[in-house]
Design a protein around this motif. Structure first.
Motif, PDB file in Angstrom:
ATOM      1  N   LEU A  63      51.102  10.349 118.422  1.00 41.26           N
ATOM      2  CA  LEU A  63      51.464   9.782 117.122  1.00 41.26           C
ATOM      3  C   LEU A  63      52.520  10.669 116.489  1.00 41.26           C
ATOM      4  N   CYS A  64      53.461  10.043 115.784  1.00 37.82           N
ATOM      5  CA  CYS A  64      54.445  10.792 115.010  1.00 37.82           C
ATOM      6  C   CYS A  64      54.686  10.090 113.681  1.00 37.82           C
ATOM      7  N   ALA A  65      55.095  10.874 112.692  1.00 41.34           N
ATOM      8  CA  ALA A  65      55.376  10.325 111.369  1.00 41.34           C
ATOM      9  C   ALA A  65      56.589  11.044 110.783  1.00 41.34           C
ATOM     10  N   MET A  66      57.475  10.258 110.155  1.00 41.82           N
ATOM     11  CA  MET A  66      58.707  10.776 109.575  1.00 41.82           C
ATOM     12  C   MET A  66      58.947  10.123 108.217  1.00 41.82           C
ATOM     13  N   GLU A  67      59.793  10.773 107.407  1.00 43.62           N
ATOM     14  CA  GLU A  67      60.147  10.211 106.110  1.00 43.62           C
ATOM     15  C   GLU A  67      61.560  10.621 105.741  1.00 43.62           C
ATOM     16  N   PHE A  68      62.183   9.811 104.916  1.00 43.39           N
ATOM     17  CA  PHE A  68      63.523  10.101 104.389  1.00 43.39           C
ATOM     18  C   PHE A  68      63.337  10.745 103.027  1.00 43.39           C
ATOM     19  N   ASN A  69      64.002  11.879 102.793  1.00 40.35           N
ATOM     20  CA  ASN A  69      63.840  12.591 101.525  1.00 40.35           C
ATOM     21  C   ASN A  69      65.180  12.903 100.879  1.00 40.35           C
ATOM     22  N   ASP A  70      65.243  12.688  99.577  1.00 31.76           N
ATOM     23  CA  ASP A  70      66.343  13.215  98.780  1.00 31.76           C
ATOM     24  C   ASP A  70      65.988  14.655  98.432  1.00 31.76           C
ATOM     25  N   ILE A  71      67.001  15.514  98.433  1.00 23.18           N
ATOM     26  CA  ILE A  71      66.774  16.930  98.157  1.00 23.18           C
ATOM     27  C   ILE A  71      67.380  17.258  96.802  1.00 23.18           C
ATOM     28  N   ASP A  72      66.579  17.854  95.931  1.00 22.39           N
ATOM     29  CA  ASP A  72      67.055  18.277  94.616  1.00 22.39           C
ATOM     30  C   ASP A  72      67.941  19.507  94.760  1.00 22.39           C
ATOM     31  N   ASP A  73      68.852  19.684  93.808  1.00 23.11           N
ATOM     32  CA  ASP A  73      69.795  20.797  93.908  1.00 23.11           C
ATOM     33  C   ASP A  73      69.173  22.169  93.689  1.00 23.11           C
ATOM     34  N   PHE A  81      72.021  25.203 102.810  1.00 22.40           N
ATOM     35  CA  PHE A  81      72.810  24.419 103.760  1.00 22.40           C
ATOM     36  C   PHE A  81      73.640  23.316 103.102  1.00 22.40           C
ATOM     37  N   GLY A  82      73.412  23.059 101.821  1.00 25.35           N
ATOM     38  CA  GLY A  82      74.122  21.984 101.144  1.00 25.35           C
ATOM     39  C   GLY A  82      73.547  20.606 101.429  1.00 25.35           C
ATOM     40  N   ASP A  83      72.356  20.551 102.049  1.00 24.51           N
ATOM     41  CA  ASP A  83      71.732  19.266 102.370  1.00 24.51           C
ATOM     42  C   ASP A  83      71.322  18.534 101.095  1.00 24.51           C
ATOM     43  N   THR A  84      71.699  17.281 101.011  1.00 21.33           N
ATOM     44  CA  THR A  84      71.272  16.453  99.877  1.00 21.33           C
ATOM     45  C   THR A  84      70.209  15.443 100.292  1.00 21.33           C
ATOM     46  N   THR A  85      70.120  15.183 101.592  1.00 20.33           N
ATOM     47  CA  THR A  85      69.109  14.278 102.136  1.00 20.33           C
ATOM     48  C   THR A  85      68.689  14.796 103.508  1.00 20.33           C
ATOM     49  N   THR A  86      67.464  14.457 103.901  1.00 24.95           N
ATOM     50  CA  THR A  86      66.976  14.849 105.214  1.00 24.95           C
ATOM     51  C   THR A  86      65.931  13.866 105.698  1.00 24.95           C
ATOM     52  N   TYR A  87      65.823  13.776 107.001  1.00 22.64           N
ATOM     53  CA  TYR A  87      64.681  13.093 107.607  1.00 22.64           C
ATOM     54  C   TYR A  87      63.676  14.179 107.939  1.00 22.64           C
ATOM     55  N   ASN A  88      62.534  14.124 107.296  1.00 22.52           N
ATOM     56  CA  ASN A  88      61.479  15.096 107.539  1.00 22.52           C
ATOM     57  C   ASN A  88      60.508  14.521 108.557  1.00 22.52           C
ATOM     58  N   PHE A  89      60.372  15.225 109.636  1.00 20.40           N
ATOM     59  CA  PHE A  89      59.493  14.863 110.723  1.00 20.40           C
ATOM     60  C   PHE A  89      58.196  15.629 110.454  1.00 20.40           C
ATOM     61  N   PHE A  90      57.223  14.951 109.793  1.00 20.72           N
ATOM     62  CA  PHE A  90      56.083  15.690 109.253  1.00 20.72           C
ATOM     63  C   PHE A  90      54.803  15.637 110.064  1.00 20.72           C
ATOM     64  N   ARG A  91      54.766  14.866 111.121  1.00 18.88           N
ATOM     65  CA  ARG A  91      53.564  14.839 111.952  1.00 18.88           C
ATOM     66  C   ARG A  91      53.930  14.490 113.378  1.00 18.88           C
ATOM     67  N   PHE A  92      53.339  15.210 114.324  1.00 15.75           N
ATOM     68  CA  PHE A  92      53.587  14.976 115.740  1.00 15.75           C
ATOM     69  C   PHE A  92      52.410  15.499 116.547  1.00 15.75           C
ATOM     70  N   MET A  93      51.886  14.643 117.396  1.00 16.54           N
ATOM     71  CA  MET A  93      50.805  15.091 118.272  1.00 16.54           C
ATOM     72  C   MET A  93      50.814  14.299 119.566  1.00 16.54           C
ATOM     73  N   ILE A  94      50.406  14.981 120.623  1.00 21.65           N
ATOM     74  CA  ILE A  94      50.209  14.367 121.942  1.00 21.65           C
ATOM     75  C   ILE A  94      48.753  14.628 122.321  1.00 21.65           C
ATOM     76  N   ASP A  95      48.074  13.591 122.787  1.00 26.37           N
ATOM     77  CA  ASP A  95      46.668  13.698 123.163  1.00 26.37           C
ATOM     78  C   ASP A  95      46.465  14.810 124.197  1.00 26.37           C
ATOM     79  N   GLU A  96      45.310  15.473 124.085  1.00 23.60           N
ATOM     80  CA  GLU A  96      45.030  16.627 124.943  1.00 23.60           C
ATOM     81  C   GLU A  96      45.149  16.325 126.440  1.00 23.60           C
TER      82      GLU A  96
END
Length: 163
Positions: A63-73, A81-96
């Motif tokens: 399972l994996c989960a991602m989100e689009f985020n606006d970054i405050d100054d 880095f000057g990033d104003t937006t990012t895709y945050n990859f917040f969850r990742f797992m592979i079964d044992e």
């Protein structure tokens, strides 16, 4: 072949049955929490979270989960880095039972390729958080081009891949 597939009625139970080895459970929230968190975000945010089953052929292996985020100054990714937006990859797992077969790396490559299409808007980077002592995750992220930011969030390290 490794694929990302939408969470559906057909694969929901299989996602809930996925397990991590005991020694990894402290690194990743349970899948039921990931799905509940995604639902909460879905009904409260403009951009829905992107949650996918990771399949090897027709078997759910992760399972994996991602989100689009606006970054405050005033946030560190903007300041450093000057990033104003990012895709945050917040969850990742592979079964044992599917670990140590190269599927995790293949799945991460699919995730990066998907996020490079910028499905919810233009972003400056892809970020991922990981526990500082999770050497396996860190090694895999860095092998795929992520760089250490020297930034922390809730005790986790943030790695960044520029887009």
């Amino acid at each position: 072949m490794i694929e990302l597939r939408k969470v559906t009625h057909d694969n929901f139970d299989d996602i809930l049955k996925l397990k991590l080895p005991k020694e990894q459970e402290r690194f990743v929230a349970p899948n039921i929490f990931t799905l509940a968190e995604a639902y909460k975000d879905l009904i409260n945010n403009d951009k829905p979270p992107m949650v996918f089953a990771i399949n090897k052929d027709d078997e759910v292996i992760g399972l994996c989960a991602m989100e689009f985020n606006d970054i405050d100054d005033d946030e560190i990714l903007y300041e450093k880095f000057g990033d104003t937006t990012t895709y945050n990859f917040f969850r990742f797992m592979i079964d044992e039972k599917h670990q140590r077969k190269g599927y995790g790396k293949q799945a991460l490559e699919k995730i990066i390729d998907f996020l490079k299409t910028q499905p919810q808007g233009k972003a400056c980077s892809i970020t991922v958080c990981y526990e500082p002592d999770n050497e396996v995750a860190k090694k895999m992220y860095f092998a795929l081009g992520f760089e250490e930011t020297e930034c922390e969030e809730n005790g986790e390290m943030i790695a960044r891949l520029a887009l």
